[in-house]
Write a protein that holds these residues in place. Sequence first.
Motif, PDB file in Angstrom:
ATOM      1  N   LYS A  49      19.969 -43.126  36.736  1.00 54.61           N
ATOM      2  CA  LYS A  49      19.397 -42.375  35.733  1.00 54.61           C
ATOM      3  C   LYS A  49      17.828 -42.663  35.983  1.00 54.61           C
ATOM      4  CE  LYS A  49      20.762 -46.488  32.973  1.00 54.61           C
ATOM      5  NZ  LYS A  49      21.504 -46.849  31.489  1.00 54.61           N
ATOM      6  N   SER A 120      21.675 -38.385  36.494  1.00 55.39           N
ATOM      7  CA  SER A 120      21.328 -37.483  35.454  1.00 55.39           C
ATOM      8  C   SER A 120      19.874 -37.745  34.949  1.00 55.39           C
ATOM      9  CB  SER A 120      22.142 -37.661  34.091  1.00 55.39           C
ATOM     10  OG  SER A 120      21.890 -39.112  33.863  1.00 55.39           O
ATOM     11  N   GLY A 121      19.113 -36.966  34.874  1.00 61.98           N
ATOM     12  CA  GLY A 121      17.749 -36.907  34.143  1.00 61.98           C
ATOM     13  C   GLY A 121      16.544 -37.268  35.071  1.00 61.98           C
ATOM     14  N   ARG A 139      20.978 -32.455  34.756  1.00 61.00           N
ATOM     15  CA  ARG A 139      19.457 -32.443  34.631  1.00 61.00           C
ATOM     16  C   ARG A 139      18.750 -32.937  35.945  1.00 61.00           C
ATOM     17  NH1 ARG A 139      18.800 -35.984  30.997  1.00 61.00           N
ATOM     18  NH2 ARG A 139      20.720 -36.698  30.838  1.00 61.00           N
TER      19      ARG A 139
END
Length: 321
Positions: A49, A120-121, A139
């Motif tokens: 992340k 993610s992200g 994402r």
Amino acid sequence: MMHKLKSTLTTLIFFAALVTVQAQEKVEKTFTGIKSIRLTTASGNGTIKKSTSNQVKVTVEYTYDEDDYTPEFDQSGDRLYIEEDFRRSRWTKGYSEWTLEIPDGLELEFKTGSGNIEVSGVNVELNSNTGSGNIEVDRVMGEVRANTGSGNISLRDIDGRTTANTGSGSIRLENVKLKDGARFNTGSGNIRAREIEGELDFNTGSGNIEVEEATITGHSSFNTGSGNARVILASPLSYDLSLNTGSGNATLDFNGQEIEGMFYMKAGDKDDISAPFRFDKEYEEDRGWRGRKNYVKEAKVGSKDIRIRISTGSGRAVVRK
């Protein structure tokens, strides 16, 4: 007697819980100046992340015995190498959970024998591989390569060059904008996509292909050995497209877009070919197997010279408005 038994059970449960807590270990490391990371695990799960700083923070929680297992970290310049050292056997009882918090712009290679991978992200160049776990990427802006032997792959809100392969799992795509050519392959699972844009290459041995709201930006093909294949367009078609299945139905739905192109449609029987336009040519074609024939219908519709091929061995070949 009953009271004594209950007391003994309570004591055993307490000590069991205590041992469990004591067996859990946690290691945290922080690194600076990192541009690429290689993480290799035997069976550990991994979560990647976005970091709140320019540093890389690595956290591993594990239940392996410390005499059997050690997480190892090695920084060489701007490269970070992380792996699990099993002194007895990588199949020693226990588990490990890895969490990496990373800034944008890194190259990340993550390999695990049987764990799951979640990313993610972040904006990252990602190469993820697992033997039998699942891969979820959400994402992410950047190049994504996802490979698993028997797990599922889920990609959502991706912008970049992308490839995904699984031996027997399914692939799910949502809101994916693909740079250059994109390849998605599964041996026996389904491929389902929604809101996808790019030059597409989908292949499955025996699953279904279901594509909704597709914007085709280059020559694209969709192939399944024995499942159904359906593509629903979200914009006018301006590139060659091939839609093939060995024994299922093959359907191209223009979804209200203008129908144009040179159509070649093939099925086992002429009644299994249908389209909302008249055909210019109809004929039989030798299959080359026990004297069996395929039936072919061709048509030139509109002014575009793009080639659209829709074929099936024993299902229906269909064009819809």
